[in-house]
Design an enzyme around this catalytic site. Structure first.
Site, PDB file in Angstrom:
ATOM      1  CE  LYS A  13      -1.945  -1.126   3.913  1.00 50.85           C
ATOM      2  NZ  LYS A  13      -1.138  -2.344   4.199  1.00 50.85           N
ATOM      3  NE  ARG A  85      -3.474  -1.497  10.586  1.00 51.87           N
ATOM      4  CZ  ARG A  85      -2.412  -0.948   9.980  1.00 51.87           C
ATOM      5  NH1 ARG A  85      -2.467   0.241   9.468  1.00 51.87           N
ATOM      6  NH2 ARG A  85      -1.287  -1.616   9.886  1.00 51.87           N
ATOM      7  NE  ARG A 124       7.749  -2.644   6.048  1.00 52.56           N
ATOM      8  CZ  ARG A 124       6.447  -2.515   6.302  1.00 52.56           C
ATOM      9  NH1 ARG A 124       5.624  -2.070   5.382  1.00 52.56           N
ATOM     10  NH2 ARG A 124       5.972  -2.848   7.478  1.00 52.56           N
ATOM     11  NE  ARG A 157       7.121  -0.416  10.177  1.00 50.53           N
ATOM     12  CZ  ARG A 157       5.897  -0.412   9.669  1.00 50.53           C
ATOM     13  NH1 ARG A 157       5.680   0.160   8.499  1.00 50.53           N
ATOM     14  NH2 ARG A 157       4.908  -0.978  10.314  1.00 50.53           N
ATOM     15  NE  ARG A 168       3.040  -4.872  11.735  1.00 49.70           N
ATOM     16  CZ  ARG A 168       3.985  -4.740  10.817  1.00 49.70           C
ATOM     17  NH1 ARG A 168       5.122  -5.403  10.939  1.00 49.70           N
ATOM     18  NH2 ARG A 168       3.804  -3.960   9.785  1.00 49.70           N
TER      19      ARG A 168
HETATM   20  P1  ADP Z   1       2.357  -1.828   3.220  1.00 47.74           P
HETATM   21  O1  ADP Z   1       2.405  -0.330   3.138  1.00 47.74           O
HETATM   22  O2  ADP Z   1       1.110  -2.400   2.593  1.00 47.74           O
HETATM   23  O3  ADP Z   1       2.600  -2.365   4.589  1.00 47.74           O
HETATM   24  P2  ADP Z   1       4.884  -1.696   1.757  1.00 47.74           P
HETATM   25  O4  ADP Z   1       4.544  -0.776   0.617  1.00 47.74           O
HETATM   26  O5  ADP Z   1       5.665  -1.118   2.884  1.00 47.74           O
HETATM   27  O6  ADP Z   1       3.533  -2.405   2.315  1.00 47.74           O
HETATM   28  O7  ADP Z   1       5.635  -2.966   1.141  1.00 47.74           O
HETATM   29  C1  ADP Z   1       6.117  -4.027   1.975  1.00 47.74           C
HETATM   30  C2  ADP Z   1       7.422  -4.574   1.411  1.00 47.74           C
HETATM   31  O8  ADP Z   1       7.188  -5.229   0.150  1.00 47.74           O
HETATM   32  C3  ADP Z   1       8.482  -3.528   1.122  1.00 47.74           C
HETATM   33  O9  ADP Z   1       9.737  -4.098   1.403  1.00 47.74           O
HETATM   34  C4  ADP Z   1       8.328  -3.233  -0.376  1.00 47.74           C
HETATM   35  O10 ADP Z   1       9.563  -2.809  -0.972  1.00 47.74           O
HETATM   36  C5  ADP Z   1       7.910  -4.596  -0.899  1.00 47.74           C
HETATM   37  N1  ADP Z   1       6.980  -4.506  -2.030  1.00 47.74           N
HETATM   38  C6  ADP Z   1       5.945  -3.631  -2.174  1.00 47.74           C
HETATM   39  N2  ADP Z   1       5.268  -3.886  -3.321  1.00 47.74           N
HETATM   40  C7  ADP Z   1       5.876  -4.962  -3.891  1.00 47.74           C
HETATM   41  C8  ADP Z   1       5.650  -5.724  -5.092  1.00 47.74           C
HETATM   42  N3  ADP Z   1       4.625  -5.423  -5.913  1.00 47.74           N
HETATM   43  N4  ADP Z   1       6.484  -6.764  -5.360  1.00 47.74           N
HETATM   44  C9  ADP Z   1       7.503  -7.073  -4.522  1.00 47.74           C
HETATM   45  N5  ADP Z   1       7.774  -6.405  -3.382  1.00 47.74           N
HETATM   46  C10 ADP Z   1       6.975  -5.352  -3.061  1.00 47.74           C
HETATM   47  P1  AMP Z   2       1.639   0.354   9.439  1.00 50.43           P
HETATM   48  O1  AMP Z   2       2.756   1.305   9.170  1.00 50.43           O
HETATM   49  O2  AMP Z   2       0.398   0.683   8.637  1.00 50.43           O
HETATM   50  O3  AMP Z   2       2.044  -1.084   9.284  1.00 50.43           O
HETATM   51  O4  AMP Z   2       1.218   0.557  10.967  1.00 50.43           O
HETATM   52  C1  AMP Z   2       2.129   0.302  12.018  1.00 50.43           C
HETATM   53  C2  AMP Z   2       1.377   0.188  13.340  1.00 50.43           C
HETATM   54  O5  AMP Z   2       0.708   1.430  13.646  1.00 50.43           O
HETATM   55  C3  AMP Z   2       0.278  -0.857  13.367  1.00 50.43           C
HETATM   56  O6  AMP Z   2       0.768  -2.147  13.667  1.00 50.43           O
HETATM   57  C4  AMP Z   2      -0.640  -0.306  14.474  1.00 50.43           C
HETATM   58  O7  AMP Z   2      -0.094  -0.548  15.766  1.00 50.43           O
HETATM   59  C5  AMP Z   2      -0.571   1.190  14.234  1.00 50.43           C
HETATM   60  N1  AMP Z   2      -1.608   1.668  13.283  1.00 50.43           N
HETATM   61  C6  AMP Z   2      -1.413   2.199  12.052  1.00 50.43           C
HETATM   62  N2  AMP Z   2      -2.572   2.533  11.477  1.00 50.43           N
HETATM   63  C7  AMP Z   2      -3.556   2.188  12.361  1.00 50.43           C
HETATM   64  C8  AMP Z   2      -4.982   2.248  12.352  1.00 50.43           C
HETATM   65  N3  AMP Z   2      -5.643   2.742  11.298  1.00 50.43           N
HETATM   66  N4  AMP Z   2      -5.635   1.798  13.441  1.00 50.43           N
HETATM   67  C9  AMP Z   2      -4.989   1.304  14.499  1.00 50.43           C
HETATM   68  N5  AMP Z   2      -3.654   1.198  14.586  1.00 50.43           N
HETATM   69  C10 AMP Z   2      -2.937   1.642  13.522  1.00 50.43           C
END
Ligand code: ADP
Ligand code: AMP
Length: 217
Positions: A13, A85, A124, A157, A168
């Site tokens: 995302k 969420r 990541r 992270r 998660r």
């Molecule tokens: P989210 O925001 O949904 O948690 P991220 O955008 O942070 O996900 O992506 C999670 C991990 O997957 C990151 O390391 C990113 O570089 C990788 N990633 C994202 N999209 C793709 C894809 N289409 N194919 C392979 N790896 C991806």
């Molecule tokens: P994310 O970066 O989206 O993976 O979020 C990291 C962490 O932030 C999550 O595991 C939750 O603890 C908190 N968080 C982010 N967005 C929300 C949401 N919309 N509602 C509740 N907790 C959230």
């Protein structure tokens, strides 16, 4: 139209929101990024949220909704990344947008299996300053640990470690998956599913199509 990006942690995302923000003038609102800023800045909200984030649990709805309300302005269309969420957050978002005359948001569901989500999260690397993300094998930076764009350091992270990843994903399945039904059921909502297992540019392509952006935005 405002758009909700719906999908598990690691679905891509944030990666896609950054691309669409850059090329199509959307504004990304990532509740995860905002919470990390609060946590790093030591604000009251940051202190209240910290424990939940560390454990991989959701921060309470009322804190999240208040934070998002503070971010809404009458400007560009918003891409909501990591929000809502829970069903309560989705209902609150509908009310917030309605009160601002913005109409109900569209929703895109990033379809992907749990094993691939785990692999994505484990590899990541993030630029904590800009939120830009890389993956050590799928989407590697030119130089390990360094952001291609601004040369800043990349970090892993705290909550991307195996036990927290598992928690998660469980929380996602229990509390966020019901939103697929929420956005899929009503006349006023529009839900489109995309295949989030494909490479980054192919996922972008599907989003451009799903959001009707072929001729700009
Ligand atoms: P989210 O925001 O949904 O948690 P991220 O955008 O942070 O996900 O992506 C999670 C991990 O997957 C990151 O390391 C990113 O570089 C990788 N990633 C994202 N999209 C793709 C894809 N289409 N194919 C392979 N790896 C991806
Ligand atoms: P994310 O970066 O989206 O993976 O979020 C990291 C962490 O932030 C999550 O595991 C939750 O603890 C908190 N968080 C982010 N967005 C929300 C949401 N919309 N509602 C509740 N907790 C959230």
């Amino acid at each position: 139209m405002d758009v909700v990006l719906l999908g598990g942690p690691g679905a891509g995302k944030g990666t896609q929101a950054q691309i669409l923000q850059k090329h199509f003038g959307y504004r990304q609102i990532s509740t995860g990024d905002l919470l990390r800023e609060h946590r790093n800045g030591g604000t009251e909200l940051g202190k209240a949220a910290e424990g939940f984030m560390k454990r991989g649990e959701l921060v309470p709805d009322e804190l999240i909704i208040k934070m998002v309300e503070g971010e809404l302005r009458d400007d560009a269309d918003v891409l909501f990344d990591g929000f809502p969420r829970t069903v309560a957050q989705a209902e609150a978002l509908d009310a917030l947008l309605d009160a601002r005359g913005r109409g109900t948001p569209g929703a895109v569901y990033f379809q992907i299996d749990r094993a691939l989500l785990e692999e994505r999260l484990r590899g990541r690397w993030t630029n904590p300053r800009t939120g830009r993300v890389y993956h050590e094998t799928f989407n590697a930076p030119k130089v390990a640990g360094i952001d291609d764009e601004d040369g800043g350091p990349l970090v892993q992270r705290d909550d991307d470690k195996p036990e927290t990843i598992k928690r998660r994903l469980d929380v996602f399945e229990a509390q966020t998956m019901p939103l697929v039904e929420y956005y899929g059921r009503g006349k006023s909502h529009r839900l489109v599913a995309i295949d989030a297992t494909l490479p980054v540019d192919e996922v972008t392509h599907q989003l451009i199509h799903a959001l009707g952006l072929e001729h700009g935005h």
